[in-house]
Design a protein around this motif. Structure first.
Motif, PDB file in Angstrom:
ATOM      1  N   ALA A 139      -7.220  70.022  25.017  1.00 30.54           N
ATOM      2  CA  ALA A 139      -7.444  68.588  24.829  1.00 30.54           C
ATOM      3  C   ALA A 139      -6.136  67.930  24.427  1.00 30.54           C
ATOM      4  O   ALA A 139      -5.349  68.498  23.663  1.00 30.54           O
ATOM      5  N   ILE A 140      -5.916  66.725  24.955  1.00 32.05           N
ATOM      6  CA  ILE A 140      -4.735  65.945  24.585  1.00 32.05           C
ATOM      7  C   ILE A 140      -5.240  64.681  23.892  1.00 32.05           C
ATOM      8  O   ILE A 140      -6.132  64.002  24.400  1.00 32.05           O
ATOM      9  N   SER A 141      -4.704  64.408  22.722  1.00 29.06           N
ATOM     10  CA  SER A 141      -5.265  63.313  21.921  1.00 29.06           C
ATOM     11  C   SER A 141      -4.827  61.951  22.445  1.00 29.06           C
ATOM     12  O   SER A 141      -3.643  61.698  22.663  1.00 29.06           O
ATOM     13  N   ILE A 142      -5.822  61.086  22.646  1.00 32.40           N
ATOM     14  CA  ILE A 142      -5.525  59.685  22.977  1.00 32.40           C
ATOM     15  C   ILE A 142      -6.301  58.739  22.061  1.00 32.40           C
ATOM     16  O   ILE A 142      -6.240  57.520  22.235  1.00 32.40           O
ATOM     17  N   ARG A 168      -8.136  64.715  19.505  1.00 34.24           N
ATOM     18  CA  ARG A 168      -7.226  65.614  18.791  1.00 34.24           C
ATOM     19  C   ARG A 168      -6.534  66.469  19.846  1.00 34.24           C
ATOM     20  O   ARG A 168      -6.998  66.533  20.996  1.00 34.24           O
ATOM     21  N   ASP A 169      -5.448  67.127  19.441  1.00 37.34           N
ATOM     22  CA  ASP A 169      -4.743  68.028  20.356  1.00 37.34           C
ATOM     23  C   ASP A 169      -5.187  69.453  20.081  1.00 37.34           C
ATOM     24  O   ASP A 169      -5.088  69.932  18.940  1.00 37.34           O
ATOM     25  N   THR A 201      -1.034  70.843  17.531  1.00 37.53           N
ATOM     26  CA  THR A 201      -2.402  71.214  17.904  1.00 37.53           C
ATOM     27  C   THR A 201      -3.171  71.669  16.671  1.00 37.53           C
ATOM     28  O   THR A 201      -2.596  72.177  15.710  1.00 37.53           O
ATOM     29  N   VAL A 202      -4.473  71.457  16.711  1.00 44.08           N
ATOM     30  CA  VAL A 202      -5.344  71.940  15.641  1.00 44.08           C
ATOM     31  C   VAL A 202      -6.298  72.961  16.252  1.00 44.08           C
ATOM     32  O   VAL A 202      -6.638  72.885  17.437  1.00 44.08           O
ATOM     33  N   ALA A 203      -6.706  73.920  15.424  1.00 45.18           N
ATOM     34  CA  ALA A 203      -7.733  74.853  15.881  1.00 45.18           C
ATOM     35  C   ALA A 203      -9.055  74.088  15.929  1.00 45.18           C
ATOM     36  O   ALA A 203      -9.314  73.273  15.050  1.00 45.18           O
ATOM     37  N   PRO A 204      -9.866  74.317  16.947  1.00 42.55           N
ATOM     38  CA  PRO A 204     -11.176  73.662  16.962  1.00 42.55           C
ATOM     39  C   PRO A 204     -11.893  73.994  15.665  1.00 42.55           C
ATOM     40  O   PRO A 204     -11.967  75.159  15.276  1.00 42.55           O
ATOM     41  N   GLU A 253       2.776  76.118  22.815  1.00 42.73           N
ATOM     42  CA  GLU A 253       4.213  75.984  22.550  1.00 42.73           C
ATOM     43  C   GLU A 253       4.798  74.796  23.303  1.00 42.73           C
ATOM     44  O   GLU A 253       5.619  74.050  22.770  1.00 42.73           O
ATOM     45  N   ASN A 254       4.358  74.610  24.534  1.00 43.99           N
ATOM     46  CA  ASN A 254       4.904  73.520  25.345  1.00 43.99           C
ATOM     47  C   ASN A 254       4.491  72.157  24.812  1.00 43.99           C
ATOM     48  O   ASN A 254       5.315  71.249  24.695  1.00 43.99           O
ATOM     49  N   VAL A 255       3.211  71.995  24.482  1.00 46.99           N
ATOM     50  CA  VAL A 255       2.764  70.670  24.043  1.00 46.99           C
ATOM     51  C   VAL A 255       3.342  70.361  22.656  1.00 46.99           C
ATOM     52  O   VAL A 255       3.644  69.205  22.344  1.00 46.99           O
TER      53      VAL A 255
END
Ligand code: ZN
Ligand code: ZN
Length: 393
Positions: A334-337, A160-161, A307-310, A298-300
């Motif tokens: 974290a960046i989702s793959i 997840r992001d 993005t999601v909150a943990p 903001e950038n991602v």
């Protein structure tokens, strides 16, 4: 003040322009999995790549053969991208550190190209070995590698992001029991069973789990349970990891309670207990710098990722980036793959770390890191907010 959006456009274009060589580097590291402190080839690949792009590279810094520092520019601000590149025993790059190392280098190279127009400063890549096992960053911190930085940032591939990371403090405990060997059938009463002591301790730990906070984790393996089935084991040994979300809870509650399980087992079996806490390589909790994390978010998200909150304190691991975050403003997004049901440290995740989804995570992660680097360089108010937040903690 330089045109920030123009600088961000330039860093992302630079990363896109280098896409093929970045993917190739990531795949080469993936194909050469090296475990903690043995990452000689992987470190060299990143060092060579940075040197080729014009960085001054110091190899084997901090008395660690596979640690490095790559520097470009001079003076303030000083921003660091953090590279990891160690693999897991057996699983290879099941944690995707090939993406972490490559993304850090890509972001640094892109920021280097706009550094003069951003008003100058220093951009670094810190090559940090042995995240999975021994905490290379812990040693690098004590040897000054993170001194004098305005911030340190990295991305970690995941399912997840996120922009904000939580991580548990993690402390290793090595234990052994010494008893007395005896024939297991002819004269068992003459023995002192060290394996019994270990089994008793495991049972006590199992019961203790009900009496500690939800987020605490206590897990171990027996590394010596005896040598022959017809001999009462005179020696047994185990390794444990003790984790919790608060460093104070570790010191004041968990350490004494866990130790009491082993002391009680020694008492019950008449065996002698020896133990060693791995304080020198203890992982601390992650203290995400929210000001910097917000810039990253903001950038991602400008790249089309949400993005999601943990979701909770569940499913947390530990990282030596936690230690870094306690000495300098830091982020570990974290960046989702991967799909949500595929966790890191699995064979499935390892395969994703070299897939098209992995490459996309690498490129987007590098772009978001580079853009956040631009923010940190050109925005003195952001740096001030980062510092105030860090100092007030
Ligand atoms: Zn991992
Ligand atoms: Zn990892």
């Amino acid at each position: 003040m330089p045109d920030r959006s123009e600088l961000k456009r330039r860093v992302t274009e630079e990363i896109d322009r280098r896409r093929d060589s970045l993917v190739e580097l990531s795949l080469r590291i993936h194909a050469t999995p090296e475990i903690a402190f043995q990452e000689h080839k992987s470190a060299a690949m990143l060092e060579d790549f940075l040197e080729g792009a014009g960085f001054a590279v110091e190899r084997g810094v901090c008395e660690l053969a596979t640690a490095f520092r790559a520097t470009y520019g001079s003076g303030s601000p000083r921003i660091a991208f953090v590279a990891e590149y160690d693999a897991l025993p057996g699983v290879g790059h099941g944690c995707g550190h090939n993406i972490i190392g490559t993304a850090a280098c890509a972001a640094a190279i892109a920021v280097k190209d706009v550094l003069a127009d951003a008003g100058g400063g220093t951009v670094l890549v810190l090559g940090t070995p042995a995240e999975e096992a021994a905490g290379g960053k812990v040693y690098m911190i004590s040897r000054g590698a993170f001194d004098g930085l305005d911030c340190a940032m990295m991305i970690h591939p995941g399912n997840r992001d996120t922009s904000v990371a939580y991580a548990l403090a993690c402390l290793e405990l090595e234990v052994e029991f010494n008893g007395r060997a005896a024939h297991a059938a002819a004269r068992p009463e003459a023995g002192l069973n060290a394996l019994d002591a270990m089994v008793t301790a495991f049972v006590s730990i199992g019961l203790l789990r009900q009496q500690v906070r939800d987020s605490a984790r206590i897990h171990g393996i027996i590394t010596d349970g005896g040598q022959a089935v017809n001999v009462i084991p005179h020696h047994a040994a185990a390794k444990f990891l003790v984790r919790t979300e608060e460093d104070e809870y570790m010191d004041e509650v968990l350490k004494p309670k866990v130790l009491a399980c082993f002391e009680g087992a020694a008492q019950a079996t008449g065996c002698e207990l020896k133990y060693k806490w791995g304080e020198e390589s203890r992982y601390k909790t992650m203290r995400t710098n929210m000001a910097l994390a917000e810039a990253y978010r903001e950038n991602v998200e400008s790249l089309g990722r949400k993005t999601v909150a943990p979701d909770s304190s569940r499913s947390m691991g530990s990282t030596d980036m936690g230690n870094v975050s306690q000495v300098v403003p830091g982020i570990h997004p974290a960046i989702s793959i991967a799909p949500p049901d595929i966790p890191i440290h699995t064979v499935e995740f390892r395969e994703l770390a070299k897939s098209e989804a992995g490459h996309k995570g690498l490129i987007d992660g590098a772009r978001a890191l580079a853009m956040t680097g631009v923010d940190a360089l050109v925005d003195p108010e952001l740096r001030q907010r980062m510092k105030e937040e860090f100092d007030s903690a």
